[in-house]
Design a protein around this motif. Structure first.
Motif: not given
Length: 433
Positions: A184, A131, A42-43, A152, A136-137, A46-47, A177, A180
């Motif tokens: 995002f 997800r 997840g996050g 992603g 985030n997946s 991404r980060d 969502r 959310r």
């Protein structure tokens, strides 16, 4: 669903390497010894792809909660009993130094728009598919391989925010969502423009937001209104999607004022300052509170800004007005234990009316004069103990303020026995605590 060949990408940057504490290495070896797969999910992935060191790292595994508990018990690793185990999340603490949350891969079997009944799986693609957003997946194994089933990686590279698969289905699984997505979008996108299909999916499903708990709505919204691109994001939420009804906001929100305040003070406003900027009167804060269940401090900050905003605008350059407000908030008898909280409210009020930087700096640094009289002083001067003491204190306080804080203790005590002392115990309107 049909199997998808995931896209793989290797990362090996400083932020990734910094994650590998001795505790994480121990965790990795425990799972490997038992042939359980363990990946970052997840996050955090991404980060890392955005060259941001993640503040929180969540893990996913093919091990079931029962298997994880058996493993940790055998290895004498303490488990923390946190909420989440019913959804497959086990939290362990290694070497009494670092906590790790590991969630079993799962699929959502039944969704009602707020919560899901889950079923465990060992299929990474199925877990990715449940997800919310493609960004985030993603999964990242502990050798630095990013595993991407739904595009992603490309969406991060192009700063695109999109739901996994069908947007309507993803939203209907959990209507939160919608918020959310906007949160995002503000964090990721480099453009204020949204994809038309996504906006339409949100509009078509916005009624489902009425079933979301107050706490979940406010948790997301408070991040949105002070987050990156908040002005554009909130404008889209209200003007394009009409979400204000579901957020407790007024039908007519002042987007112009919101944008002005956000652009002037993007990193120094409280979420409630931004919410108040959308409103015109205190009653609208009360309505917002019904939907979001604000904390006491949050509610009082919003009410204070709405109550004082017009006067603050009229007295923008009147030093005495701002000083009087500061003294009233911090020195007036009854407020002695609240100076930090009340100072914050006044500074936020100044930002809400776009006060000059010099004005805000003055408020932040101002040291209020000390009122020279206490209740003990009055009783030592012969004033009878009782409720009248507070009224006399406030009467003397008003005289002291009228003198621009120059009246001495002796001068004020001489007035303590005036025959015409009015009842000032409720004036001026004091800030609620």
């Amino acid at each position: 669903m049909d199997p998808i060949e995931p896209k793989l990408m290797k990362i090996d940057n400083e932020d990734f390497r910094a994650l590998f504490t001795p505790q994480l290495l121990k965790l990795r070896d425990l799972f490997a010894k038992r042939n359980y797969e363990l990946r970052i999910a997840g996050g955090a992935v991404r980060d890392l792809l955005m060259n941001i060191r993640p503040a929180d790292v969540d893990f996913a595994s093919t091990a079931t909660p029962t298997q994880m508990k058996e493993m940790f018990e055998q290895e004498n690793i303490r488990m923390l009993h946190k909420r989440g185990e019913e959804h497959g999340t086990i939290t362990c603490r290694i070497d009494e130094k670092e906590n790790f949350e590991i969630t079993t891969l799962r699929i959502d079997v039944v969704c009602d728009g707020r919560r899901a009944k889950v079923e465990y799986t060992t299929d990474w693609q199925l877990d990715a598919n449940r997800r919310d957003l493609t960004i985030n997946s993603l999964f990242l194994d502990l050798h630095g391989n990013v595993v991407d089933y739904f595009g992603g990686i490309e969406d991060i590279e192009t700063r695109r925010v999109a739901f996994v698969g069908d947007a309507r289905q993803r939203i209907q699984e959990d209507y939160l969502r919608i918020l959310r997505y906007f949160r995002f979008f503000g964090r990721i996108s480099n453009s204020p423009d949204h994809e038309a299909d996504t906006i339409q999916a949100i509009i078509d499903n916005r009624d489902g937001m009425s079933g979301i708990s107050a706490e979940r709505i406010w948790t997301e919204l408070k991040k949105i209104v002070i987050g990156r691109m908040a002005d554009d994001v909130v404008k889209a939420m209200i003007e394009q999607c009409g979400l204000q009804k579901y957020l407790g906001l007024p039908d007519e929100c002042n987007i112009t004022r919101f944008r002005q305040i956000f652009n002037r003070f993007p990193k120094s406003v409280e979420p409630m300052t931004m919410v108040a900027s959308l409103c015109e009167d205190e009653e609208q804060i009360a309505q917002f509170h019904k939907i979001t269940k604000l904390s006491n401090d949050e509610r009082l900050l919003g009410e204070f800004i709405l109550r004082e905003r017009e006067a603050a605008l009229e007295n923008m350059n009147n030093d005495d007005w701002w000083i009087d407000r500061m003294v009233d908030l911090e020195v007036r008898p009854g407020h002695e234990n609240l100076p930090d909280r009340l100072r914050l409210r006044l500074v936020q009020l100044a930002r809400s009316v776009l006060a000059e930087d010099e004005r805000i700096e003055m408020l932040q640094k101002f040291t209020p004069p000390q009122f020279p009289i206490t209740g003990r002083d009055l009783m030592e001067a012969g004033v009878r103990k009782g409720p009248g003491v507070k009224n006399i204190l406030i009467y003397l306080y008003e005289l002291w303020k009228t003198s621009r804080f120059t009246s001495t203790k002796e001068e004020l005590l001489e007035r303590a026995r005036d025959s015409d002392i009015p009842d000032l115990s409720k004036k001026p309107k004091s800030p609620k605590h």
